[in-house]
Design a protein around this motif. Structure first.
Motif, PDB file in Angstrom:
ATOM      1  N   GLY A   1      -7.527  -1.345 -10.173  1.00 35.38           N
ATOM      2  CA  GLY A   1      -8.001  -0.028  -9.782  1.00 35.38           C
ATOM      3  C   GLY A   1      -6.955   1.023 -10.091  1.00 35.38           C
ATOM      4  N   THR A   2      -7.098   2.175  -9.469  1.00 34.06           N
ATOM      5  CA  THR A   2      -6.150   3.269  -9.672  1.00 34.06           C
ATOM      6  C   THR A   2      -5.442   3.651  -8.369  1.00 34.06           C
ATOM      7  N   ASP A   3      -5.518   2.767  -7.379  1.00 30.63           N
ATOM      8  CA  ASP A   3      -4.893   3.063  -6.083  1.00 30.63           C
ATOM      9  C   ASP A   3      -3.384   3.265  -6.199  1.00 30.63           C
ATOM     10  N   HIS A   4      -2.789   2.652  -7.212  1.00 34.76           N
ATOM     11  CA  HIS A   4      -1.340   2.750  -7.372  1.00 34.76           C
ATOM     12  C   HIS A   4      -0.908   4.073  -7.998  1.00 34.76           C
ATOM     13  N   ALA A   5      -1.844   4.813  -8.581  1.00 36.34           N
ATOM     14  CA  ALA A   5      -1.497   5.995  -9.364  1.00 36.34           C
ATOM     15  C   ALA A   5      -0.817   7.106  -8.558  1.00 36.34           C
ATOM     16  N   PRO A   6      -1.281   7.437  -7.342  1.00 40.01           N
ATOM     17  CA  PRO A   6      -0.607   8.516  -6.606  1.00 40.01           C
ATOM     18  C   PRO A   6       0.878   8.232  -6.354  1.00 40.01           C
ATOM     19  N   ALA A   7       1.200   7.006  -5.953  1.00 39.73           N
ATOM     20  CA  ALA A   7       2.611   6.682  -5.701  1.00 39.73           C
ATOM     21  C   ALA A   7       3.409   6.713  -6.997  1.00 39.73           C
ATOM     22  N   LEU A   8       2.826   6.173  -8.073  1.00 45.13           N
ATOM     23  CA  LEU A   8       3.523   6.195  -9.363  1.00 45.13           C
ATOM     24  C   LEU A   8       3.779   7.624  -9.810  1.00 45.13           C
ATOM     25  N   GLU A   9       2.771   8.474  -9.657  1.00 45.77           N
ATOM     26  CA  GLU A   9       2.926   9.889 -10.030  1.00 45.77           C
ATOM     27  C   GLU A   9       4.054  10.532  -9.230  1.00 45.77           C
ATOM     28  N   ALA A  10       4.088  10.252  -7.927  1.00 40.70           N
ATOM     29  CA  ALA A  10       5.123  10.842  -7.072  1.00 40.70           C
ATOM     30  C   ALA A  10       6.514  10.352  -7.469  1.00 40.70           C
ATOM     31  N   HIS A  11       6.636   9.052  -7.782  1.00 41.41           N
ATOM     32  CA  HIS A  11       7.942   8.512  -8.163  1.00 41.41           C
ATOM     33  C   HIS A  11       8.420   9.133  -9.471  1.00 41.41           C
TER      34      HIS A  11
END
Length: 216
Positions: free
Chosen positions: A112-122
């Motif tokens: 899925g794309t659930d990981h995307a917000p944290a990756l974007e923030a990092h």
């Protein structure tokens, strides 16, 4: 005949069951047939959701990531060094919660794309600190690879916290290597106090990233 209705089978339920069984069987012993038996369904029912074992591992890794993200408490005011430290300590803790957790997570594709917000923030934090995007990706990937590799080795000795694989007794090793005093003494540093080992190695990696890209 029972009239109790069974909850519908879905990908998340299968993956949750697989993660629970993983601690009992290890990765090599985890089979779709065994998962189906635990769920009280026929094995072919699982193929509606997963075409093969790798597809299941991808979903398991995704569930692990979701749980890890839910437990994370990251501060937007972190320095890039603090963020890499927190993220990778959290990743190690999550992987250690499952027998062969690092092997399941390594090389898997998030479904899925659930990981995307944290990756974007990092990545935003790293680029705002002075990294080019390519450098930020390399830095994050390098620290991530260190963590997964470290936990893979750690779980080769301690499959789960409190367990220890036969053959890794430090005192016995020291006796067998008595003619090689430095190698004998190294055993305590190699096969004990994994928290210290991990933190020291991660600090070296992060210091190296800063030196390589000249970002303070």
């Amino acid at each position: 005949m029972s009239t109790e209705r069974r909850a519908p089978l879905d990908r998340a339920k299968v993956a949750d069951t697989a993660l629970r069984l993983l601690n009992e069987t290890g990765l090599d012993g985890l089979t779709l047939r065994g998962i189906a038996r635990e769920l009280e369904v026929k094995a072919p029912a699982l193929y509606w959701h997963f075409k093969d074992k790798q597809a299941l591992l991808d979903e398991m890794a995704t569930q692990m990531q979701r749980r890890m993200a839910a437990d994370a408490a990251l501060d937007p005011a972190d320095t890039w060094q603090e963020r890499l430290t927190k993220v990778n300590r959290g990743l190690r803790a999550a992987l250690l919660g499952y027998r062969d957790g690092a092997k399941v997570y390594s090389g898997s594709r998030f479904t899925g794309t659930d990981h995307a917000p944290a990756l974007e923030a990092h990545l935003r934090l790293l680029t705002q600190a002075g990294f080019a995007l390519a450098q930020a990706v390399d830095a994050a990937r390098t620290a991530n690879a260190y963590t997964i590799g470290f936990v893979t080795e750690e779980q080769g000795v301690r499959p789960l916290p409190g367990e220890r694989r036969e053959g890794f007794d430090v005192e016995d090793r020291a006796r067998r290597l008595a003619d090689f005093p430095l190698a004998a003494a190294a055993g305590e540093l190699l096969f004990d106090d994994y928290d210290r080992q991990f933190d020291e190695g991660l600090a070296v990696v992060i210091a190296g990233i800063g030196a390589r890209y000249r970002v303070g």
